[in-house]
Design an enzyme around this catalytic site. Structure first.
Site, PDB file in Angstrom:
ATOM      1  N   LEU A   1      22.236  28.475  12.499  1.00 55.23           N
ATOM      2  CA  LEU A   1      20.913  28.216  11.942  1.00 55.23           C
ATOM      3  C   LEU A   1      20.970  27.983  10.444  1.00 55.23           C
ATOM      4  O   LEU A   1      20.236  27.140   9.912  1.00 55.23           O
ATOM      5  CB  LEU A   1      19.981  29.383  12.262  1.00 55.23           C
ATOM      6  CG  LEU A   1      19.321  29.461  13.645  1.00 55.23           C
ATOM      7  CD1 LEU A   1      18.508  28.226  13.949  1.00 55.23           C
ATOM      8  CD2 LEU A   1      20.311  29.724  14.753  1.00 55.23           C
ATOM      9  N   ASP A   2      21.793  28.737   9.737  1.00 55.00           N
ATOM     10  CA  ASP A   2      21.858  28.631   8.282  1.00 55.00           C
ATOM     11  C   ASP A   2      22.338  27.243   7.868  1.00 55.00           C
ATOM     12  O   ASP A   2      21.719  26.566   7.041  1.00 55.00           O
ATOM     13  CB  ASP A   2      22.802  29.709   7.752  1.00 55.00           C
ATOM     14  CG  ASP A   2      22.375  30.242   6.390  1.00 55.00           C
ATOM     15  OD1 ASP A   2      21.386  29.739   5.832  1.00 55.00           O
ATOM     16  OD2 ASP A   2      23.026  31.180   5.892  1.00 55.00           O
TER      17      ASP A   2
END
Length: 649
Positions: free
Chosen positions: A384-385
Site C-alpha cells: 500500500l505504501d
C-alpha cells in the site's frame, strides 16, 4: 535574503546547495530511467549468506569471503559484539551469527576481536538466549538441539482459513519465511559444513539468560496456552500420518514455487529466499533444477560488491527509491528534473501488478489487482505504501504527461481503496491482518508476525485520496482520519512503523492532515507541530534513536541530527503551515551546512524500519533525496510566498 526570526538564509546559497544536490541525484539515474540505492541491514544477512554457502557445501570463494570478513569486522562495535543499528546496543543473535560466519571463513577464535566477541556473547546468555531464527540456524549446523526450537508442524499449511493459527492470518513476510522453514523443521537437515566448523565454545560459561520476546502487547494467558501447545506438538511429533505429512510437504513446495518470483526470489526478501534454497536442497533438488537455480540466483543478486568489502542486502528497493526520487524532482521543477522524473515514472508503469491476485485477495477477493511492489518484481506482494506514493507522483506529473498515467492512477487508487481495514486504517500488504493473539506463540518472539494498520501507511493512503480530490466527507477518508485521531500519542506525535520513528510517523500524518485541509488551528496539527519543535536538536537538526521502539517507551529518544529525519521534521512543519517558524529556518540551515561536496548528506545511522526491536534498515537513498526535497519545498514556499503545501506528500 530570507529572514526568519534572528536567522538569515541566503537565497543564492540555498539555490547553489539545491543545484548541487539535484545534479548529484540526476547522475544516479539508471539508463532505463529508474533509481536504486543500497539497502543495508545489520550483520545477520551477510553472516547468514556465508552460512548458506556452507550449508549447501558450495565451492569456496575465498576472495568473496575475505571481503565479507572485512565488512563484518568493520561493523563490530566497541562493546565487542554486533548491533542491529550503527552505534546501537549489543545484540546476542546478530553477534552469534557474525562470530560463526567469521570463524567459518577462517578467523582464529583466539584473535582479539573473536575472543572479545565470544566473551560478550557468553555474558549475554550465549546461544540459549538467541531468538528463534538464530536457534534454527544453529540447529541446521548441529550446534543446537531441535528440541529447543518452537514447533511449527508442517500440517499447518493444510488447515482451513477459519482455524485460529493459519498462514493467512500472518504477515506476508512471515508467510514466505515460515513455509520453507516448515519443510526444514520436519526434515531436520544437517548442513554439509565441509570445513566442520562449530561454535560449541559459545555455550561454555554462558550466563543463564532466557530469550525475551520482542512482541508487543503479549498476554500471559495466551503465552502459557501456546507454550503448552508447543509441548504437546513436540510429544506427538512422530505420530503424524506419513501420507498427511507428504501432502503437507507438497503443499509447501507448491506454495513456494508459485511465488518463486523468478530470479527476484520468494517474497523478494533474503530470509525467505535463503530458506527456499535450503528447502529445495533438502528435498533433493539438484543445483541444476530450474526452481532451485532461480532461488539461488535471487540470493546472489542481493550482494553489494565493493573494492574491498562485500555485504548482502535484505532486499532491494527500486520502486520505493524511484517513486520518492520522482517526488523530489517534481518538487524541484525545471526542465531537467521534470524530464528525469517522467522517465522514472515511465519505468514504473509496467511494474504495476495488474494480472496477479496475490495473498491479499484472501481477505479482499473482489478487489482487482493494481498495486506496486517495493522490489523489481514481487507480484504476489504489492504494498500500500509504495502504491500510494507512486500514484501521488504520477498525479503530480499530470500537467506534462498527458493521459499516459491515467490508467495506472485509476487502478492503483482502486486497489488502495479496496485494501482499507475495518478499523479505517491501512496495513502494508494486507487488510485486517490484526490477529494479535498470534504474537504470543513461541515462534513469534521477533514480534513481527502480523501486518496490522499503522499510522504511517494510513496517512499515506489518506494523502493519496485527498490529493486526488476526495475531501473529509468521503467515507474512506473520514474513516482514515478517525483512525489517526485515535492513534495520536499523548505528546502529539504519531508512531512510524516503517521509518524511525515518531518523527517519520508525525511527518506522514501531518502531510495527510494538510492534504485534507486541516491547518495549525486544528488541535491534532497544533500538538504534532509543537512536538516537532520541542524535540529539535540544539544544532538545528532532528534525530531519533531506534530505541524509540522499546516496549517501555516513555517519550522522545534523542539522537544526533540525521539528514533524513531532519527533512521529515521540516516537511512535517511545513505541512502544518509553519514555514515562517524559526525552527524551520534552523533546520534548513543545518541541512545547508552539512551537505557534502558531492551534493549528498552523510548519514551512517539507520532511519528505516524493518521489524521494530529486531531489524532495522539503512536506506542509502534517504540522505540523498529527502533533504533535497525539504530544501526545494522550503524554497518553493518562501519564494512564492505560499503557505500551504499543495500535495499529499
Amino acid at each position: 535574503m530570507n529572514t526568519v526570526g534572528a536567522l538569515s538564509l541566503d537565497d543564492a546559497q540555498l539555490d547553489r546547495r539545491i543545484q548541487r544536490a539535484s545534479d548529484a541525484l540526476l547522475r544516479r539515474q539508471g539508463p532505463d530511467g529508474h533509481w536504486v540505492f543500497e539497502l543495508e541491514a545489520d550483520a545477520t544477512i551477510p553472516a547468514e549468506y556465508i552460512l548458506l554457502r556452507q550449508f549447501l557445501g558450495e565451492p569456496a570463494d575465498l576472495e568473496l569471503e575475505r571481503k565479507i570478513g572485512v565488512y563484518l569486522r568493520r561493523i563490530q562495535a566497541d562493546h565487542h559484539g554486533w548491533s542491529l543499528v550503527h552505534g546501537g546496543p549489543f545484540d546476542v543473535s546478530a553477534s552469534i551469527k557474525a562470530y560463526y560466519a567469521l570463524k567459518m571463513i577462517g578467523d582464529d577464535p583466539d584473535r582479539p576481536h573473536m575472543a572479545q566477541a565470544r566473551a560478550a556473547i557468553r555474558a549475554h546468555g550465549g546461544p540459549n538466549a538467541a531468538n528463534v531464527f538464530t536457534r534454527i540456524q544453529l540447529a541446521l549446523f548441529g550446534q543446537m538441539s531441535w528440541a529447543r526450537i518452537p514447533t511449527m508442524p508442517i500440517e499447518l499449511i493444510l488447515l482451513p482459513r477459519w482455524f485460529p493459527i493459519h498462514l493467512s492470518k500472518m504477515s506476508y513476510w512471515a508467510r514466505t519465511v515460515i513455509v520453507p522453514l516448515l519443510v526444514l523443521q520436519v526434515r531436520k537437515p544437517v548442513a554439509r559444513n565441509p570445513r566442520g566448523i562449530g561454535v560449541a565454545e559459545l555455550y561454555e560459561g554462558a550466563a543463564d539468560i532466557k530469550p525475551a520476546s520482542k512482541a508487543a502487547a503479549t498476554k500471559r494467558v495466551w503465552t502459557v496456552g501456546f507454550n503448552a501447545l508447543d509441548a504437546v506438538l513436540k510429544a506427538v511429533e512422530g505420530l503424524w500420518p506419513k501420507r498427511l505429512r507428504a501432502r503437507a510437504t507438497q503443499a509447501c513446495v507448491d506454495f513456494v514455487t508459485e511465488r518463486l518470483n523468478g530470479v527476484d526470489g520468494l517474497g523478494a526478501i533474503y530470509p525467505a529466499m535463503a530458506n527456499s534454497v535450503m528447502m529445495y536442497d533438502t528435498l533433493g533438488y539438484g543445483p541444476e533444477h530450474p526452481d532451485r537455480a532461480a532461488a539461488r540466483e535471487s540470493v546472489e543478486r542481493l550482494l553489494v560488491v565493493k573494492d574491498d568489502e562485500v555485504y548482502c542486502q535484505p532486499c532491494v528497493s527500486p520502486v520505493w527509491d524511484t517513486a520518492l526520487t520522482c517526488h523530489t524532482l517534481l518538487e524541484l521543477g525545471g526542465e531537467a528534473g521534470e524530464v528525469a522524473a517522467a522517465r522514472g515514472l515511465d519505468w514504473l508503469i509496467p511494474r504495476q501488478v495488474l494480472d496477479v491476485k496475490g495473498d491479499w485477495a484472501q481477505q479482499r477477493p473482489d478487489v482487482r489487482p493494481g498495486g506496486w511492489a517495493f522490489q523489481y518484481n514481487n507480484a504476489h506482494y504489492p504494498d500500500l505504501d509504495d502504491t500510494a506514493v507512486v500514484v501521488m507522483a504520477m498525479d503530480r506529473a499530470r500537467p506534462r504527461s498527458g493521459e499516459r498515467f491515467e490508467r495506472a492512477i485509476a487502478r492503483g487508487t482502486e486497489w488502495v481503496e479496496g485494501l482499507q481495514s475495518r478499523d479505517g486504517g491501512w496495513g502494508a500488504f494486507d487488510a485486517d491482518n490484526s490477529f494479535h493473539y498470534l504474537n504470543n506463540i513461541p515462534f513469534a518472539d521477533h514480534g513481527a508476525l502480523l501486518d496490522p494498520p499503522t499510522d504511517d501507511v494510513t496517512a499515506r493512503c489518506v494523502s493519496m485520496l485527498a490529493q486526488l480530490g476526495k475531501d473529509r466527507g468521503d467515507p474512506q477518508v473520514k474513516a482514515g482520519l478517525d483512525f489517526l485521531a485515535k492513534s495520536q500519542m499523548p505528546d502529539g506525535s504519531w508512531f512510524g512503523r516503517w521509518g524511525v520513528n515518531y518523527i517519520y510517523g508525525t511527518w506522514s500524518v501531518l502531510c495527510a492532515l494538510n492534504a485534507v485541509g486541516l491547518t495549525a488551528e486544528d488541535a491534532l496539527v497544533r500538538r504534532a507541530a509543537d512536538w516537532l519543535v520541542a524535540i529539535q536538536n540544539a544544532d538545528g537538526g532532528w534525530g531519533e534513536d531506534c530505541e524509540s521502539y522499546s516496549l517501555d517507551y516513555r517519550g522522545h529518544q534523542p539522537a544526533p541530527s540525521a539528514a533524513s529525519q531532519t527533512a521529515w521534521a521540516l516537511m512535517g512543519l511545513m505541512a502544518a503551515g509553519l514555514i515562517d517558524h524559526p525552527a524551520v529556518a534552523r533546520g534548513v540551515a543545518w541541512l545547508m551546512r552539512v551537505e557534502d561536496d558531492e551534493g549528498f548528506w552523510p548519514e551512517p545511522g539507520y532511519t528505516g524500519g524493518g521489524f521494530p526491536r529486531v531489524f532495522y534498515l539503512r536506506y542509502h537513498g534517504y540522505s540523498k533525496f529527502f533533504p533535497l526535497w525539504a530544501l526545494a519545498r522550503y524554497r518553493n514556499l518562501t519564494q512564492a510566498n505560499a503557505r500551504q503545501v499543495g500535495f499529499g506528500m
